[in-house]
Design a protein around this motif. Sequence first.
Motif, PDB file in Angstrom:
ATOM      1  N   TYR A  69       4.683  14.147  -6.714  1.00 24.93           N
ATOM      2  CA  TYR A  69       6.023  13.675  -7.058  1.00 24.93           C
ATOM      3  C   TYR A  69       6.055  12.198  -7.406  1.00 24.93           C
ATOM      4  N   GLY A  70       4.871  11.616  -7.674  1.00 19.94           N
ATOM      5  CA  GLY A  70       4.816  10.178  -7.972  1.00 19.94           C
ATOM      6  C   GLY A  70       5.471   9.838  -9.297  1.00 19.94           C
TER       7      GLY A  70
ATOM      8  N   ILE B 205       0.833  -1.207   0.000  1.00 19.08           N
ATOM      9  CA  ILE B 205       0.000   0.000   0.000  1.00 19.08           C
ATOM     10  C   ILE B 205       0.869   1.258   0.000  1.00 19.08           C
ATOM     11  N   PHE B 206       1.899   1.277   0.851  1.00 22.85           N
ATOM     12  CA  PHE B 206       2.724   2.487   0.951  1.00 22.85           C
ATOM     13  C   PHE B 206       3.408   2.805  -0.364  1.00 22.85           C
ATOM     14  N   VAL B 207       3.934   1.789  -1.013  1.00 23.94           N
ATOM     15  CA  VAL B 207       4.667   2.073  -2.242  1.00 23.94           C
ATOM     16  C   VAL B 207       3.702   2.476  -3.365  1.00 23.94           C
ATOM     17  N   TRP B 208       2.508   1.897  -3.377  1.00 20.51           N
ATOM     18  CA  TRP B 208       1.526   2.344  -4.388  1.00 20.51           C
ATOM     19  C   TRP B 208       1.106   3.785  -4.128  1.00 20.51           C
ATOM     20  N   LYS B 209       0.910   4.131  -2.863  1.00 17.47           N
ATOM     21  CA  LYS B 209       0.541   5.507  -2.530  1.00 17.47           C
ATOM     22  C   LYS B 209       1.650   6.458  -2.981  1.00 17.47           C
ATOM     23  N   TYR B 210       2.865   6.011  -2.810  1.00 19.21           N
ATOM     24  CA  TYR B 210       4.009   6.838  -3.171  1.00 19.21           C
ATOM     25  C   TYR B 210       4.128   6.969  -4.691  1.00 19.21           C
ATOM     26  N   MET B 211       3.994   5.841  -5.381  1.00 21.07           N
ATOM     27  CA  MET B 211       4.136   5.855  -6.849  1.00 21.07           C
ATOM     28  C   MET B 211       3.062   6.687  -7.520  1.00 21.07           C
ATOM     29  N   PHE B 212       1.849   6.680  -6.969  1.00 17.62           N
ATOM     30  CA  PHE B 212       0.730   7.385  -7.593  1.00 17.62           C
ATOM     31  C   PHE B 212       0.478   8.750  -6.950  1.00 17.62           C
ATOM     32  N   ASN B 213       1.414   9.224  -6.142  1.00 19.28           N
ATOM     33  CA  ASN B 213       1.260  10.548  -5.547  1.00 19.28           C
ATOM     34  C   ASN B 213       1.124  11.582  -6.662  1.00 19.28           C
ATOM     35  N   SER B 214       0.167  12.511  -6.492  1.00 25.15           N
ATOM     36  CA  SER B 214      -0.103  13.425  -7.611  1.00 25.15           C
ATOM     37  C   SER B 214       0.972  14.496  -7.771  1.00 25.15           C
TER      38      SER B 214
ATOM     39  N   ILE C 147       1.305  10.712 -22.046  1.00 26.71           N
ATOM     40  CA  ILE C 147      -0.049  10.135 -22.146  1.00 26.71           C
ATOM     41  C   ILE C 147      -1.070  11.156 -21.664  1.00 26.71           C
ATOM     42  N   PHE C 148      -0.731  11.901 -20.632  1.00 27.64           N
ATOM     43  CA  PHE C 148      -1.622  12.950 -20.130  1.00 27.64           C
ATOM     44  C   PHE C 148      -0.816  14.197 -19.789  1.00 27.64           C
ATOM     45  N   ASP C 149      -1.498  15.381 -19.866  1.00 27.97           N
ATOM     46  CA  ASP C 149      -0.815  16.646 -19.557  1.00 27.97           C
ATOM     47  C   ASP C 149      -0.720  16.842 -18.052  1.00 27.97           C
ATOM     48  N   ARG C 150      -1.850  16.578 -17.432  1.00 28.51           N
ATOM     49  CA  ARG C 150      -1.868  16.754 -15.992  1.00 28.51           C
ATOM     50  C   ARG C 150      -2.303  15.438 -15.370  1.00 28.51           C
ATOM     51  N   ALA C 151      -1.529  14.997 -14.411  1.00 26.11           N
ATOM     52  CA  ALA C 151      -1.819  13.694 -13.812  1.00 26.11           C
ATOM     53  C   ALA C 151      -3.145  13.736 -13.073  1.00 26.11           C
ATOM     54  N   PRO C 152      -3.941  12.679 -13.166  1.00 27.82           N
ATOM     55  CA  PRO C 152      -5.170  12.643 -12.369  1.00 27.82           C
ATOM     56  C   PRO C 152      -4.829  12.601 -10.882  1.00 27.82           C
TER      57      PRO C 152
ATOM     58  N   ILE D  15       6.254   9.378 -15.384  1.00 28.41           N
ATOM     59  CA  ILE D  15       6.363   8.539 -16.584  1.00 28.41           C
ATOM     60  C   ILE D  15       5.255   8.889 -17.573  1.00 28.41           C
ATOM     61  N   GLY D  16       4.024   9.006 -17.072  1.00 27.44           N
ATOM     62  CA  GLY D  16       2.881   9.268 -17.946  1.00 27.44           C
ATOM     63  C   GLY D  16       2.923  10.649 -18.576  1.00 27.44           C
ATOM     64  N   ARG D  17       3.377  11.646 -17.815  1.00 31.27           N
ATOM     65  CA  ARG D  17       3.337  13.029 -18.282  1.00 31.27           C
ATOM     66  C   ARG D  17       4.626  13.415 -19.010  1.00 31.27           C
ATOM     67  N   ASP D  18       5.762  13.241 -18.364  1.00 31.87           N
ATOM     68  CA  ASP D  18       7.017  13.772 -18.913  1.00 31.87           C
ATOM     69  C   ASP D  18       7.724  12.801 -19.856  1.00 31.87           C
TER      70      ASP D  18
END
Lengths: 274, 293
Positions: free
Chosen positions: B135-136, B124-133, B148-153, B141-144
């Motif tokens: 600094y995740g 759970i902790f690492v998923w919360k960290y990876m998907f933090n809006s 895939i997206f301009d602004r992370a959900p 990866i998705g934005r820069d």
Amino acid sequence: MAKRASFYIGIIVLLCVCLFPFFIMLMTAFKGSEEAISRNPTFFPKDWTVQHFLDIFDPTIFPYLHYLQNSFIVSVTASVISVGIAIFGAYALSRLNFRGRLTINASFYTVYMFSGILLVVPLFKVISGLGLYDTKTSLIIVMIVQTLPTAILMLNSYFETIPKDLEEAAKIDGLNRVKVIFYIIIPLSFTGIVSVFVYCFMVAWNDFLFASIFFSGSENFTLPVGLYALFSNPDYVWGRMMAASIITALPVVIMYAISENLIKGNVTDGGVKG
Amino acid sequence: MFKVKRETSDGKLALILLLPSSLLILLLIGYPMLSNFYISFFEQPINPEFPAEFIGLENYIETLTNIEFYKSLGITLLYTLLVVVGSTALGLYVAIMFNRPFRFRKIARSLIILSYVTPSISLIFVWKYMFNSGYGIINYIGRDMLHIFDRAPLWFDNPTSAFILVVLFAIWRYFPYAFIAFLAILQTISPTLYEAAEMDGANVWQKFKTVTLPAIMPVMLTVITLRTIWMFYMFEDVYLLTNKVNVLGVYLYETAFAFNDLGKASAISVLLFLIISTLIIAIRKKVNLNASS
């Protein structure tokens, strides 16, 4: 050749996806606090540090060791008792002829499918009624019962693989049923018993649900509730949480690896829950 | 004569050997199940010192007329369906990949199982960290990197993205269970069956349909049944990951321990129990139908 190469690439991609969170967990645990919350995240730490690992074992910073100790007490006690009781129950179900055997077997199977969240309210009432609220005993008792039906079913299927002739021969040599359990069944199904123990340990080690409703003060917190409470605190440090996550996962992963090598079977032997 | 005597002595010994487990299960599962039913007719304060008040069917009426309950039921059904289909399909696909010898197969297999054996709390902790809006790494990866997206959900704050997240998490965490079960059964299929099918000119799909599928069917049904039940009353993974996805497990937990309404929570668990029972019976019927056709 090209087919073989694309197969290996497929395996590598699969492993990367499966292991990515573990990689991030490991790397973040070695990153400085500033770097962990950088807007441009790094894959590998720029400056490696082991400070987070030292921090979690420092009682003045983090009560991690205390939670670790509570988790060990609860998990080991619950697993030893659960496996101990299950050996006799499973032996009766796999070897003895008696009326109601199928009914009891079926009821264990039913209980194995329904549990956990369905019983939180009444179990909470039973535990507080017994005056066990906010004691480790409460969690130990509930973990024994949570693992018992599965332990019996698993051991039952291990015992079935032991040839009945062996038991008959032992009886001719003068061993009674109870001695047969101790001298024949337990030694021959040792690896099975180890894997059932590992299963029980994992269930108790991972439990958040019951620990979160049975404990009020942090004195008795096991790792899942303890870490979750720390995470809810705004002062948490990511590197420290990751180091704590790794150390929390380590005992079960090591136990699992050992039991995997010990037995040729796998987690679905007897249908492990999870 | 001898046989009768033996059975009675077995009966006595069985009683003694089964006594501890039966007592514990009756006391801490049988009794609570019944008392759950009983509590569901009461207005039950969380403090055991205060008396409970009998209110008849009110807890059920309140639950069954509450739109939140149906929303939660819908979310749970969708969550269960997606996770069961996703984790079973992925598990089968990976098992088929692994059903041929290759170097490091044993190590690769152990590494794949890692997510399944690691405690939820660590993951759970690492998923919360990876998907933090902020600094995740996923947003990075998705934005820069991949644009895939301009602004992370805001992964955890928006009900839809939070739902996607819990489904992905569950598929990632639980597909190894299906993988191991399928791999074990695949390895028992004799290669001569595939050779025979090949001689008849079967292509990959036809081989899968005529050889693999019938052989793995019993395992598939077990995997689907058990996974459906376990996902249906999932609590921990969802509750720890986000507070935006109200599956029935979370709904029940919060009714009991956030709103302190134990009576209503009991009514919900009785309803949950009925739904799961119906589900199991329905799946079992389907199993029988398949077996006879």
